[in-house]
Design an enzyme around this catalytic site. Structure first.
Site, short mmCIF file in Angstrom:
data_model
loop_
_atom_site.label_atom_id
_atom_site.label_comp_id
_atom_site.label_asym_id
_atom_site.label_seq_id
_atom_site.Cartn_x
_atom_site.Cartn_y
_atom_site.Cartn_z
CD GLU A 1 56.19 45.88 44.42
OE1 GLU A 1 55.02 45.87 44.85
OE2 GLU A 1 56.52 45.41 43.31
CD GLU B 1 58.50 41.85 42.30
OE1 GLU B 1 57.51 42.09 41.58
OE2 GLU B 1 58.44 41.80 43.55
#
Length: 654
Positions: free
Chosen positions: A142, A297
């Site tokens: 991220e 995810e």
């Protein structure tokens, strides 16, 4: 279509690995991702590498033919590194060093951090890049365009500006530094934006700093990828992102990577609430490389760690939202996480198996998804082909965040309004860069092209000249490339193609007014009102209120072989739905009418067969009558009517 899970072997006793790998194999898990936060286990002290536990973990799961997505652990340097080299820690806009203790606080430009990041990545690549169990690599976790203001970042920002502008005099001119005595007399005076509100600071400086930090993120990811590619040029490499305040330019970030990856957490709704669709985000990540993508995810349960817990996913949402991602181009969906953590800050960000260690309703639904995914091999070679494109400009996104235009105005909401409207008719929609190839689209929506870019403007003109249908909106052509206002009538460079100019504007914020279209339909408008003066265009809609009642609010202009529309205000959903329906009718884009509320439709194709995905994103059952009998991929029968349970999916071959 592959279903996988995120797993943290370093957080569990080895005896659990074995049981988990057996259950994963039984359930139908095809991929497992680990390693993104394990640097302290891989290198417990400087230069002491311990890979045996990772070897064992890879062996434990790969013996079941479960592929491994191996992550580089650079998001979380070990504490010994912070202690030895405190300069690797980010310094915030307030000039203070960020406290360590949680993740992602390293400065990705700090020399010692880069030394160790490259070393651990190279060590992993040498050991595993040619291991047949490794299906793909994920760089970091991220990544963001971190607004670090350490001395290294300050110096690199100065160098970046000089490389771009050549001289200090050019920087002063580009930034308009004569305002507030802001002229630089020495390069050392150039500093990143401070903790003051950006609206008080030089907008040129702020935009250039956003571009710089974005370039730093892209360079870091690309450099780490090249290390892996040196060991195995055929290795598949990506990085995962979620949409954040410090979002980098995703088009640059993924330019050198093999595919895009997204962390997908749809908002959980409870009975009676309108579901918030994540279809926009999914189309946006697909548009980054304009090809299918991965979910790294995926929602597995109630979320909540640094924030209060959300409601638990309702029956159907675990499977339904994964299938929704596939409908929008995901070829792989990996759930975060297999087991809910029992230690650390994320212990209430729930996985598939709860703290009870007993498979729950959600796990059983996950098992059903794994079985259903095995039936979808026929669509593995398919992709989405779209007639509609929406332009997303990172420059505009950054610039609007620097100088908010009016109360309630949100750049992304401009894009979402059009996306929702076209999606209501079952259209595939690409969200693309302003410089992307436009030739294949029947309609291109370019909302709020606020910051001028020569290549983007030329791209838009070429598209319309060759017969395309273009839609632009208010706040287009406002700024030059350095975020300074252009001293011409709006929409400046786009006036010719629009066939109109803005003689005045009214920032009405949350106050509502009305517009009336050519057919006499009345719609609410708010936030912004461009009062148009037509040159070659015709009025599509006019204002009904204020001193400019009767003035054009929406225009339509025939330009060369194409058509350009300009919407000078912000409207409610009913306007965009009506407007988009007209655009589709005029351009020959197929429309599905009277879809039940909440039903989303996309189509994937392999060039020979089309597969239509019907997703019921609501808590009410929905029925759809098909125009003809179609073959169901899921139950293997011909269907003339579809009955969709809440959050249910059906896939038919057209």
């Amino acid at each position: 279509m592959r279903i996988g899970v995120d797993y943290y072997p370093e957080q569990w006793d080895r005896s659990i690995w074995q049981a988990d790998s057996d259950l994963m194999a039984k359930t139908g898990v095809k991929l497992i991702r680990f390693g993104e936060f394990s640097w302290s286990r891989l290198e417990p002290s400087d230069g002491q590498f311990e890979f045996q536990w990772l070897d064992d973990a890879i062996s434990t799961f790969s013996r079941h033919a479960i592929g491994i997505v191996l992550c580089t652990p650079t998001n979380c340097p070990p504490l010994w590194m912070y202690e030895t080299y405190p300069d690797i820690t980010q310094i915030g806009p307030d000039g203070r060093r960020i406290q360590t203790g949680i993740r992602a606080h390293r400065c990705i430009n700090a020399p010692m951090f880069l030394y160790y990041a490259k070393r651990i990545t190279e060590a992993l690549a040498k050991r595993y890049a040619n291991n047949p169990a490794i299906a793909a690599w994920q760089i970091d976790n991220e990544i963001e365009a971190y607004p670090c203001t350490c001395e290294v970042c300050c110096n690199q920002f100065r160098d970046w500006l000089i490389d771009k502008h050549d001289t200090l005099e050019n920087i002063n001119a580009a930034f308009g530094n004569s305002v507030w005595s802001g002229e630089y007399s020495d390069i050392s005076q150039i500093k990143p934006p401070t903790a003051y509100s950006k609206a008080w600071q030089n907008p040129s400086l702020c935009l250039e700093y956003s571009r710089f930090t974005s370039d730093c993120a892209a360079k870091f990811i690309n450099d780490m990828s090249l290390i892996i590619k040196r060991e195995n040029p055929k290795a598949k490499v990506t990085t995962n992102i979620c949409f954040t305040e410090n979002q980098p330019d995703l088009y640059k970030l993924y330019e050198g990577l093999d595919f895009a990856s997204y962390d997908n957490y749809p908002q959980i709704t409870i009975s009676g609430d309108k579901a918030v669709s994540h279809s926009f985000e999914l189309d946006m990540i697909r548009g980054v490389k304009q090809k299918n993508f991965w979910i790294m995810e995926q929602l597995s349960g109630p979320t909540g760690s640094w924030e209060p817990m959300s409601p638990t996913p309702r029956p159907g949402q675990i499977k339904g939202y994964a299938m929704q991602a596939m409908a929008h181009g995901a070829d792989t969906v990996m759930f975060f996480r297999w087991r809910t953590a029992i230690t650390g800050a994320e212990m209430f960000w729930h996985g598939l198996i709860d703290h009870s260690n007993v498979p729950s309703r959600r796990f059983k639904e996950f098992t059903e998804l794994c079985k259903e995914a095995q039936k979808l091999s026929v669509i593995e070679t398919t992709e989405l082909v779209s007639d509609v494109a929406i332009m997303y400009s990172p420059d505009a996104h950054w610039a609007f965040s620097i100088q908010p235009q009016t109360e309630g105005f949100d750049y992304l909401e401009q894009l979402r309004s059009f996306h929702s409207a076209f999606a209501r008719y079952g259209a595939n929609i690409d969200i693309i860069a302003p410089t992307a190839d436009l030739t294949k689209y029947k309609a291109v929506i370019a909302p709020a092209m606020y910051v001028y870019d020569k290549n983007a403007a030329e791209n838009i003109y070429r598209y319309v000249i060759k017969g395309g249908t273009l839609v632009m909106t208010a706040r287009s052509g406002v700024k030059d490339q350095f975020n300074n206002c252009i001293m011409e009538p709006l929409p400046t460079v786009f006036r010719e193609v629009i066939g109109a100019e803005v003689k005045e504007y009214d920032s009405i914020g949350r106050h509502e007014q009305n517009i009336k279209d050519f057919a006499g339909n009345v719609f609410k408008c708010r936030q912004w009102c461009d009062i148009l003066e037509l040159t070659t265009a015709r009025a599509y809609a006019e204002y009904n209120d204020s001193f400019y009642s009767g003035s054009p609010a929406v225009s339509m202009n025939r330009y060369c072989s194409g058509v350009a529309y300009y919407i000078g205000t912000v409207c409610n959903a009913d306007f965009y739905e009506s407007f988009s329906g007209n655009i589709m009718k005029q351009t020959g884009i197929p429309r599905l009418r009277d879809l039940p509320t909440g039903v989303e439709v996309t189509t994937r194709t392999n060039g020979l067969d089309d597969y239509i995905f019907f997703f019921n994103n609501s808590d009410k059952e929905a029925e759809i009558v098909l125009p003809k009998a179609m073959f169901s991929i899921i139950d293997g029968s011909d269907r003339e009517k579809l009955s969709l349970k809440p959050y249910g999916m059906e896939i038919v071959r057209k």
